[in-house]
Structures are given as C-alpha cells and as structure tokens.
Design a protein around this motif. Sequence first.
Motif, mmCIF file in Angstrom:
data_model
loop_
_atom_site.group_PDB
_atom_site.id
_atom_site.type_symbol
_atom_site.label_atom_id
_atom_site.label_comp_id
_atom_site.label_asym_id
_atom_site.label_seq_id
_atom_site.Cartn_x
_atom_site.Cartn_y
_atom_site.Cartn_z
ATOM 1 N N LYS A 126 20.688 5.914 -20.691
ATOM 2 C CA LYS A 126 20.877 4.486 -20.954
ATOM 3 C C LYS A 126 19.604 3.696 -20.673
ATOM 4 C CE LYS A 126 25.773 4.721 -19.660
ATOM 5 N NZ LYS A 126 26.814 4.240 -18.720
ATOM 6 N N SER A 127 18.780 4.187 -19.758
ATOM 7 C CA SER A 127 17.552 3.491 -19.379
ATOM 8 C C SER A 127 16.389 4.471 -19.376
ATOM 9 C CB SER A 127 17.696 2.867 -17.980
ATOM 10 O OG SER A 127 16.435 2.463 -17.469
ATOM 11 N N ILE A 128 15.201 3.976 -19.674
ATOM 12 C CA ILE A 128 14.016 4.819 -19.671
ATOM 13 C C ILE A 128 13.692 5.319 -18.265
ATOM 14 C CG2 ILE A 128 12.319 2.975 -19.289
ATOM 15 C CD1 ILE A 128 10.560 4.407 -21.381
ATOM 16 N N LEU A 129 14.209 4.629 -17.236
ATOM 17 C CA LEU A 129 13.964 5.027 -15.850
ATOM 18 C C LEU A 129 15.064 5.920 -15.289
ATOM 19 C CD1 LEU A 129 12.598 1.676 -14.342
ATOM 20 C CD2 LEU A 129 11.309 3.632 -15.194
ATOM 21 N N GLU A 130 16.101 6.143 -16.069
ATOM 22 C CA GLU A 130 17.204 6.993 -15.607
ATOM 23 C C GLU A 130 16.726 8.420 -15.406
ATOM 24 O OE1 GLU A 130 21.581 8.493 -17.209
ATOM 25 O OE2 GLU A 130 20.708 6.651 -18.002
ATOM 26 N N GLY A 131 17.206 9.042 -14.338
ATOM 27 C CA GLY A 131 16.875 10.442 -14.097
ATOM 28 C C GLY A 131 15.755 10.659 -13.105
ATOM 29 N N PHE A 140 5.345 10.189 -5.263
ATOM 30 C CA PHE A 140 5.654 10.900 -6.504
ATOM 31 C C PHE A 140 6.618 10.090 -7.356
ATOM 32 C CE2 PHE A 140 7.529 14.937 -8.541
ATOM 33 C CZ PHE A 140 6.603 14.887 -9.558
ATOM 34 N N ARG A 141 7.587 9.447 -6.702
ATOM 35 C CA ARG A 141 8.560 8.614 -7.421
ATOM 36 C C ARG A 141 7.860 7.440 -8.094
ATOM 37 N NH1 ARG A 141 13.292 4.955 -4.745
ATOM 38 N NH2 ARG A 141 14.464 4.480 -6.641
ATOM 39 N N ALA A 142 6.931 6.799 -7.363
ATOM 40 C CA ALA A 142 6.164 5.690 -7.928
ATOM 41 C C ALA A 142 5.368 6.157 -9.143
ATOM 42 C CB ALA A 142 5.226 5.108 -6.871
ATOM 43 N N TYR A 143 4.770 7.334 -9.025
ATOM 44 C CA TYR A 143 3.983 7.914 -10.110
ATOM 45 C C TYR A 143 4.849 8.114 -11.356
ATOM 46 C CZ TYR A 143 0.478 11.057 -12.208
ATOM 47 O OH TYR A 143 -0.458 11.636 -13.039
ATOM 48 N N LYS A 144 6.056 8.661 -11.157
ATOM 49 C CA LYS A 144 6.967 8.919 -12.274
ATOM 50 C C LYS A 144 7.436 7.619 -12.920
ATOM 51 C CE LYS A 144 8.867 12.550 -12.974
ATOM 52 N NZ LYS A 144 8.656 13.654 -13.944
ATOM 53 N N VAL A 145 7.781 6.626 -12.089
ATOM 54 C CA VAL A 145 8.232 5.336 -12.607
ATOM 55 C C VAL A 145 7.131 4.692 -13.450
ATOM 56 C CG1 VAL A 145 8.790 2.952 -11.956
ATOM 57 C CG2 VAL A 145 9.941 4.855 -10.818
ATOM 58 N N GLN A 146 5.904 4.707 -12.931
ATOM 59 C CA GLN A 146 4.786 4.087 -13.646
ATOM 60 C C GLN A 146 4.508 4.788 -14.974
ATOM 61 O OE1 GLN A 146 1.515 3.932 -10.895
ATOM 62 N NE2 GLN A 146 2.609 2.612 -9.469
ATOM 63 N N LYS A 147 4.622 6.111 -15.005
ATOM 64 C CA LYS A 147 4.389 6.851 -16.241
ATOM 65 C C LYS A 147 5.434 6.481 -17.289
ATOM 66 C CE LYS A 147 2.672 10.812 -16.769
ATOM 67 N NZ LYS A 147 2.387 12.257 -16.842
ATOM 68 N N ARG A 148 6.687 6.313 -16.841
ATOM 69 C CA ARG A 148 7.756 5.927 -17.773
ATOM 70 C C ARG A 148 7.492 4.510 -18.307
ATOM 71 N NH1 ARG A 148 12.818 8.615 -16.624
ATOM 72 N NH2 ARG A 148 12.306 10.806 -16.186
ATOM 73 N N VAL A 189 1.276 -2.637 -1.984
ATOM 74 C CA VAL A 189 -0.093 -2.109 -1.886
ATOM 75 C C VAL A 189 -0.109 -0.634 -2.278
ATOM 76 C CG1 VAL A 189 -1.999 -1.556 -0.325
ATOM 77 C CG2 VAL A 189 -0.837 -3.756 -0.113
ATOM 78 N N LEU A 190 0.816 0.136 -1.712
ATOM 79 C CA LEU A 190 0.889 1.565 -1.996
ATOM 80 C C LEU A 190 1.204 1.819 -3.476
ATOM 81 C CD1 LEU A 190 2.861 2.740 1.165
ATOM 82 C CD2 LEU A 190 0.439 3.100 0.686
ATOM 83 N N PHE A 191 2.099 1.008 -4.025
ATOM 84 C CA PHE A 191 2.463 1.140 -5.433
ATOM 85 C C PHE A 191 1.239 0.892 -6.316
ATOM 86 C CE2 PHE A 191 4.468 -0.089 -9.464
ATOM 87 C CZ PHE A 191 5.462 0.870 -9.573
ATOM 88 N N SER A 192 0.420 -0.087 -5.920
ATOM 89 C CA SER A 192 -0.789 -0.411 -6.676
ATOM 90 C C SER A 192 -1.817 0.708 -6.583
ATOM 91 C CB SER A 192 -1.401 -1.723 -6.162
ATOM 92 O OG SER A 192 -0.512 -2.800 -6.330
ATOM 93 N N ILE A 193 -1.905 1.337 -5.409
ATOM 94 C CA ILE A 193 -2.840 2.455 -5.243
ATOM 95 C C ILE A 193 -2.440 3.625 -6.134
ATOM 96 C CG2 ILE A 193 -3.641 4.206 -3.604
ATOM 97 C CD1 ILE A 193 -3.540 2.032 -1.438
ATOM 98 N N VAL A 194 -1.127 3.869 -6.235
ATOM 99 C CA VAL A 194 -0.638 4.926 -7.114
ATOM 100 C C VAL A 194 -1.033 4.626 -8.559
ATOM 101 C CG1 VAL A 194 1.430 6.027 -8.057
ATOM 102 C CG2 VAL A 194 1.280 5.558 -5.604
ATOM 103 N N ASN A 195 -0.892 3.367 -8.941
ATOM 104 C CA ASN A 195 -1.262 2.953 -10.295
ATOM 105 C C ASN A 195 -2.743 3.203 -10.552
ATOM 106 O OD1 ASN A 195 -0.398 1.958 -12.753
ATOM 107 N ND2 ASN A 195 0.345 0.039 -11.914
ATOM 108 N N PHE A 196 -3.572 2.879 -9.578
ATOM 109 C CA PHE A 196 -5.015 3.088 -9.678
ATOM 110 C C PHE A 196 -5.325 4.579 -9.832
ATOM 111 C CE2 PHE A 196 -9.182 3.602 -7.456
ATOM 112 C CZ PHE A 196 -9.962 2.904 -8.376
ATOM 113 N N ALA A 197 -4.633 5.409 -9.053
ATOM 114 C CA ALA A 197 -4.868 6.855 -9.087
ATOM 115 C C ALA A 197 -4.580 7.431 -10.463
ATOM 116 C CB ALA A 197 -4.002 7.552 -8.038
ATOM 117 N N ARG A 198 -3.581 6.894 -11.140
ATOM 118 C CA ARG A 198 -3.187 7.418 -12.444
ATOM 119 C C ARG A 198 -4.297 7.303 -13.484
ATOM 120 N NH1 ARG A 198 0.211 4.165 -14.476
ATOM 121 N NH2 ARG A 198 0.562 5.519 -16.258
ATOM 122 N N PHE A 199 -5.149 6.288 -13.355
ATOM 123 C CA PHE A 199 -6.234 6.114 -14.316
ATOM 124 C C PHE A 199 -7.285 7.216 -14.204
ATOM 125 C CE2 PHE A 199 -4.436 1.901 -14.689
ATOM 126 C CZ PHE A 199 -4.660 1.588 -16.033
#
Length: 249
Positions: A126-131, A140-148, A189-199
């Motif tokens: 039902k949602s792109i974030l489901e699962g 890891f969860r933050a990483y997965k959410v951001q990728k979705r 802050v941590l969520f933003s760092i994860v976002n930075f790492a993904r680049f």
Amino acid sequence: MCDVYAIKFSELVKIVERLRKECPWDRQQTNQSIKNNLIEEAYELYEALEEDNDQKIIEELGDCLLQVVFHCIIKNENGNFSLIDVIDNLIEKLIKRHPHVFGKKQLNTAQEVLSQWDSIKQKDKKSILEGIPKRMPSLFRAYKVQKRLSKVGLEFDDAINAETKIYEELSEFKKAKTTEQKKEELGDVLFSIVNFARFFDIDPEEALHISIDKIIKRFEYIEKKLNGNFGGVSKELLNKLWDESKNLT
C-alpha cells in the motif's frame, strides 16, 4: 540429492518436534519468547560470513534454520500455519518475482532484475515504505527509508546540499532546551549524516562498525600497556597511550 535433502529436513523437523514434547525448556517456549534468538543467530551468521569461515558458516546457518523450523512448529501446534505453508509461500513469491526465469520475459543485467523485483514487490504494498522493519538497526533503517524516498524524487540534488543539512540540524540541536527536544534533534542529525553517506555509496551501519572496531583495538593496546590496571592513571598518560595506539590503525 533431492531425496537426501528431503530425508535430512524431515529428520530435523522430527527432532525439533520431539524436543517440544520432551525437553522442559523447549516445551515452554513461544514465538515471542524466542524471537530475539533469531536476531542473535543472524548476527553470528553475518560475522561468520565476514570472516569467510566455512565451519562457522555451517554452524550459524544451521542455527538460523533451527529458528525457522522452531517458529513454524510452534505455530503449527497452535493451528495457525505449518512449515509447508511457509515453503509454499516462498516458492510462489520466488516464481512470481522472477518472470525472466519462470516466464517468457527477457532480462540481461542484474540491475534490470533488481528493478523488476522492486516493481513487482511494490504492487503488493500500500505504501512505498511498507516492509521496512521497525526493529531494524536504526542507521540501516534510515538508509532503507531514504533509498525508497529517493525513488519518488525526495532526495537532495547533491552531496553539498546533504552536508549543509547536517549543519542545519546541528544548529537545531544546539537550540533545543529539553532532553526530549535534544533527542529528537540529534535523531535528525544522525538521519542527515546517513543521507550524506549515501551520496558516497557508503553503508553508515558498516562505517560505524569499522570505527567501533578501531576504537576497541586502540583501547586493547592501552589496556595491554597498563596490564589492565587503570587505577591512578593520569589523563595525560591515557592521552599519550591513545595517540600511540593510533599507529596501529
């Protein structure tokens, strides 16, 4: 070979069923009481895989398999579902998500397969974030959410903007008054760092593990130098030994 698999798997199931009847500890377990065991076994398997230690991998894969069988047997005893239901569901899912293997569709690259897998998987949600499991390690969860989210365009344009966001969130953290506010802002802050790492295609969970292992190695050097005796050791000596330990990594 198939007969061997069937015989051995049947033997395993019978052993676990017997344990449920005759072992006091196994008999009193529920799906809730043993749920953390699977996480622990999975981490032990992960470590064995990292070490590429075949004997440990064999043992830890077996422990993970035991957890799967154990959960299914408990559910079957309660009339919910059986191990066969789990296997049937898995077979159906694998066939459905691989039409290029079990159907007529043609795919040529691993990336095409992944894109197709995500597309088919998303049709059932039902949602792109489901699962994304809530109990997954937070980085890891933050990483997965951001990728979705990035798949629908919710993404910074570049690493510079992602880095700027880190400092914005740090500023918000400094302005926070209460513990709850600080906790929330630190999470940002941590969520933003994860976002930075993904680049940079860096897994933040893995990066933090590397740092922790490095810190442990340095501490073990200091501990060895002091023979485990930290009583009366000056701050200056600790700092000196810490600087020495950096040469190890």
